[in-house]
Design a protein around this motif. Sequence first.
Motif, PDB file in Angstrom:
ATOM      1  N   LEU A  23      65.059  79.045  64.452  1.00 28.74           N
ATOM      2  CA  LEU A  23      63.900  79.751  63.887  1.00 28.74           C
ATOM      3  C   LEU A  23      63.495  79.144  62.554  1.00 28.74           C
ATOM      4  N   ALA A  24      64.462  78.727  61.754  1.00 29.01           N
ATOM      5  CA  ALA A  24      64.154  78.067  60.477  1.00 29.01           C
ATOM      6  C   ALA A  24      63.421  76.759  60.734  1.00 29.01           C
ATOM      7  N   ALA A  25      63.880  75.993  61.712  1.00 31.06           N
ATOM      8  CA  ALA A  25      63.219  74.728  62.058  1.00 31.06           C
ATOM      9  C   ALA A  25      61.801  74.975  62.546  1.00 31.06           C
ATOM     10  N   ALA A  26      61.602  76.036  63.324  1.00 25.92           N
ATOM     11  CA  ALA A  26      60.263  76.367  63.819  1.00 25.92           C
ATOM     12  C   ALA A  26      59.324  76.731  62.678  1.00 25.92           C
ATOM     13  N   MET A  27      59.834  77.444  61.668  1.00 19.63           N
ATOM     14  CA  MET A  27      59.014  77.782  60.493  1.00 19.63           C
ATOM     15  C   MET A  27      58.511  76.504  59.819  1.00 19.63           C
ATOM     16  N   VAL A  28      59.397  75.537  59.681  1.00 23.80           N
ATOM     17  CA  VAL A  28      59.038  74.274  59.031  1.00 23.80           C
ATOM     18  C   VAL A  28      58.047  73.497  59.890  1.00 23.80           C
ATOM     19  N   GLU A  29      58.305  73.396  61.179  1.00 23.44           N
ATOM     20  CA  GLU A  29      57.455  72.601  62.062  1.00 23.44           C
ATOM     21  C   GLU A  29      56.036  73.139  62.172  1.00 23.44           C
ATOM     22  N   LYS A  30      55.856  74.442  62.026  1.00 20.81           N
ATOM     23  CA  LYS A  30      54.488  74.972  62.092  1.00 20.81           C
ATOM     24  C   LYS A  30      53.772  74.916  60.738  1.00 20.81           C
ATOM     25  N   ALA A  32      54.705  76.245  57.755  1.00 23.76           N
ATOM     26  CA  ALA A  32      54.730  77.492  56.993  1.00 23.76           C
ATOM     27  C   ALA A  32      55.486  77.384  55.677  1.00 23.76           C
ATOM     28  N   ILE A  33      56.139  76.261  55.416  1.00 19.67           N
ATOM     29  CA  ILE A  33      56.981  76.110  54.228  1.00 19.67           C
ATOM     30  C   ILE A  33      56.337  75.112  53.271  1.00 19.67           C
ATOM     31  N   ARG A  34      56.202  75.537  52.016  1.00 20.02           N
ATOM     32  CA  ARG A  34      55.734  74.631  50.958  1.00 20.02           C
ATOM     33  C   ARG A  34      56.875  74.425  49.978  1.00 20.02           C
ATOM     34  N   LEU A  35      57.089  73.175  49.606  1.00 18.89           N
ATOM     35  CA  LEU A  35      58.170  72.812  48.707  1.00 18.89           C
ATOM     36  C   LEU A  35      57.594  72.150  47.466  1.00 18.89           C
ATOM     37  N   THR A  36      58.021  72.607  46.298  1.00 20.29           N
ATOM     38  CA  THR A  36      57.646  71.964  45.046  1.00 20.29           C
ATOM     39  C   THR A  36      58.875  71.247  44.525  1.00 20.29           C
ATOM     40  N   HIS A  37      58.789  69.924  44.481  1.00 19.23           N
ATOM     41  CA  HIS A  37      59.894  69.078  44.015  1.00 19.23           C
ATOM     42  C   HIS A  37      59.362  68.170  42.924  1.00 19.23           C
ATOM     43  N   ASN A  38      59.959  68.210  41.756  1.00 24.42           N
ATOM     44  CA  ASN A  38      59.513  67.412  40.603  1.00 24.42           C
ATOM     45  C   ASN A  38      58.037  67.652  40.281  1.00 24.42           C
ATOM     46  N   GLY A  39      57.587  68.899  40.415  1.00 28.07           N
ATOM     47  CA  GLY A  39      56.227  69.267  40.060  1.00 28.07           C
ATOM     48  C   GLY A  39      55.170  68.962  41.102  1.00 28.07           C
ATOM     49  N   VAL A  40      55.562  68.407  42.233  1.00 28.82           N
ATOM     50  CA  VAL A  40      54.618  68.061  43.294  1.00 28.82           C
ATOM     51  C   VAL A  40      54.852  68.982  44.487  1.00 28.82           C
ATOM     52  N   GLN A  41      53.807  69.717  44.889  1.00 30.12           N
ATOM     53  CA  GLN A  41      53.928  70.631  46.024  1.00 30.12           C
ATOM     54  C   GLN A  41      53.488  69.938  47.306  1.00 30.12           C
ATOM     55  N   THR A  42      54.314  70.076  48.355  1.00 32.04           N
ATOM     56  CA  THR A  42      53.978  69.517  49.655  1.00 32.04           C
ATOM     57  C   THR A  42      54.271  70.548  50.738  1.00 32.04           C
ATOM     58  N   ARG A  43      53.518  70.469  51.813  1.00 23.04           N
ATOM     59  CA  ARG A  43      53.772  71.316  52.977  1.00 23.04           C
ATOM     60  C   ARG A  43      54.738  70.531  53.861  1.00 23.04           C
ATOM     61  N   LEU A  44      55.886  71.113  54.113  1.00 26.68           N
ATOM     62  CA  LEU A  44      56.892  70.413  54.900  1.00 26.68           C
ATOM     63  C   LEU A  44      56.519  70.403  56.371  1.00 26.68           C
ATOM     64  N   ASP A  45      56.833  69.307  57.038  1.00 31.75           N
ATOM     65  CA  ASP A  45      56.479  69.147  58.439  1.00 31.75           C
ATOM     66  C   ASP A  45      57.674  68.882  59.335  1.00 31.75           C
ATOM     67  N   LYS A  46      58.821  68.551  58.745  1.00 28.76           N
ATOM     68  CA  LYS A  46      60.014  68.248  59.531  1.00 28.76           C
ATOM     69  C   LYS A  46      61.210  69.019  58.983  1.00 28.76           C
ATOM     70  N   PRO A  47      62.005  69.609  59.857  1.00 31.13           N
ATOM     71  CA  PRO A  47      63.182  70.361  59.416  1.00 31.13           C
ATOM     72  C   PRO A  47      64.227  69.497  58.718  1.00 31.13           C
ATOM     73  N   SER A  48      64.142  68.185  58.881  1.00 33.08           N
ATOM     74  CA  SER A  48      65.123  67.295  58.258  1.00 33.08           C
ATOM     75  C   SER A  48      64.814  66.986  56.797  1.00 33.08           C
ATOM     76  N   ARG A  49      63.676  67.444  56.296  1.00 33.91           N
ATOM     77  CA  ARG A  49      63.345  67.213  54.884  1.00 33.91           C
ATOM     78  C   ARG A  49      64.394  67.889  54.010  1.00 33.91           C
ATOM     79  N   SER A  50      64.718  67.271  52.896  1.00 29.72           N
ATOM     80  CA  SER A  50      65.783  67.826  52.065  1.00 29.72           C
ATOM     81  C   SER A  50      65.241  68.659  50.916  1.00 29.72           C
ATOM     82  N   VAL A  51      66.092  69.582  50.484  1.00 27.05           N
ATOM     83  CA  VAL A  51      65.801  70.466  49.378  1.00 27.05           C
ATOM     84  C   VAL A  51      66.922  70.266  48.349  1.00 27.05           C
ATOM     85  N   HIS A  52      66.579  70.375  47.064  1.00 27.50           N
ATOM     86  CA  HIS A  52      67.524  70.140  45.972  1.00 27.50           C
ATOM     87  C   HIS A  52      67.533  71.330  45.019  1.00 27.50           C
ATOM     88  N   PRO A  53      68.611  71.522  44.284  1.00 25.15           N
ATOM     89  CA  PRO A  53      68.606  72.583  43.263  1.00 25.15           C
ATOM     90  C   PRO A  53      67.453  72.356  42.284  1.00 25.15           C
TER      91      PRO A  53
END
Length: 94
Positions: A23-30, A32-53
Amino acid sequence: MTIESCRIDVWLWRARFAKTRSLAAAMVEKGAIRLTHNGVQTRLDKPSRSVHPGDEVLFAQAGRLIAVRVVRMGDRRGPAQEAHALYEPLDAAD
């Protein structure tokens, strides 16, 4: 992946935002998840994308916006108290 990063689908599952990793992977693939990393926001498209503290994750769930800052990666999908230690809530208006 290193201890300083984790797949986004695994992190969402460990933090208990998704009941299963699928279900988490499906959220990412559709998109629905936006990630802000180093001040840049992107809409994630693959469940394999990494997240950092320090990254910020924004998504809609149950009709409301959820914005959190990643604090740690976690080792497993533990109890709710352990899951809450993986992130800190943010004001969705940020």
